[in-house]
Scaffold this motif. Structure first.
Motif, PDB file in Angstrom:
ATOM      1  N   TRP A 124       0.411  -3.543  -4.918  1.00  0.00           N
ATOM      2  CA  TRP A 124       0.236  -3.490  -3.461  1.00  0.00           C
ATOM      3  C   TRP A 124      -0.990  -4.291  -3.030  1.00  0.00           C
ATOM      4  N   SER A 125      -2.132  -4.016  -3.662  1.00  0.00           N
ATOM      5  CA  SER A 125      -3.367  -4.657  -3.195  1.00  0.00           C
ATOM      6  C   SER A 125      -3.354  -6.166  -3.428  1.00  0.00           C
ATOM      7  N   SER A 128      -1.867  -7.727  -0.353  1.00  0.00           N
ATOM      8  CA  SER A 128      -2.244  -7.179   0.952  1.00  0.00           C
ATOM      9  C   SER A 128      -3.504  -7.849   1.486  1.00  0.00           C
TER      10      SER A 128
END
Length: 209
Positions: A124-125, A128
């Protein structure tokens, strides 16, 4: 029609009506030579543990007492992080400010030598855009962060990117940049230019709303 025709991805960017670059306020340093800031939510996934352990390396292991670390923001993990700072013996080097109004945020980030994003690497990071990175750039503040795909894409020359999830690498980068004011100035200016070339909220929102 295909539902995908009605979906768009919009980049987030700082809103110039909320923030503005200000003259540095030396009083915020509390007599220290350097000020480093973290801004954002304080949740378990935000990696603030990594930053605290890097502060332990800089202070307890390397003996530095000339850096103040200010944490702007609140969240469910804040009480635990405050306890962790005390347990690590670094509380005197940290200020947990909780919620800070926009005008005060601008004062802190306009004064800071560095803005730090300790988000660890995850699926995710890595993809993002972290609001804090763009907030630092807006205020002309160089960024130290783990080497994530979107961190690089967002910050470019405004960032110094280090091995993900490595506290020693984070500490080393902080120390390296604090020792080089000319490099910090170049990075800060690069961040401002990068945002003003099309990453501000006003450059995106009117086209999509």
């Amino acid at each position: 029609g295909d539902a995908r025709d009605h979906v768009f991805v919009m980049r987030w960017g700082p809103d110039p009506s909320r923030f503005r670059r200000l003259e540095p306020d030396p009083a915020l340093r509390e007599g220290r030579a350097h000020l480093c800031c973290y801004i954002g939510k304080m949740c378990e996934q935000d990696g603030i543990d990594y930053l605290l352990r890097s502060i332990e390396i800089l202070t307890a292991e390397r003996g530095r007492d000339d850096i103040l670390f200010a944490f702007l923001g609140e969240g469910p993990d804040q009480p635990r992080l405050i306890r962790q700072a005390e347990e690590l013996g670094i509380a005197e080097h940290c200020r947990f400010l909780g919620y800070v109004p926009d005008a005060e945020v601008s004062s802190w980030l306009s004064t800071a030598d560095l803005g730090i994003d300790p988000d660890p690497k995850s699926a995710w990071s890595d993809k993002s855009t972290m609001n804090k990175v763009l907030d630092y750039m807006f205020h002309g503040c160089p960024v130290v962060a783990f080497d994530l795909t979107e961190n690089r894409r967002s910050a470019g020359d405004a960032g110094l990117f280090v091995t993900p999830d490595s506290e020693p690498a984070l500490a080393e980068a902080i120390e390296e940049l604090l020792a080089d004011s000319a490099r910090r100035r170049r990075m800060g200016e690069a961040g401002v230019r990068r945002l003003e070339s099309g990453l501000l909220w006003r450059d995106w929102a009117p086209n999509q709303l």
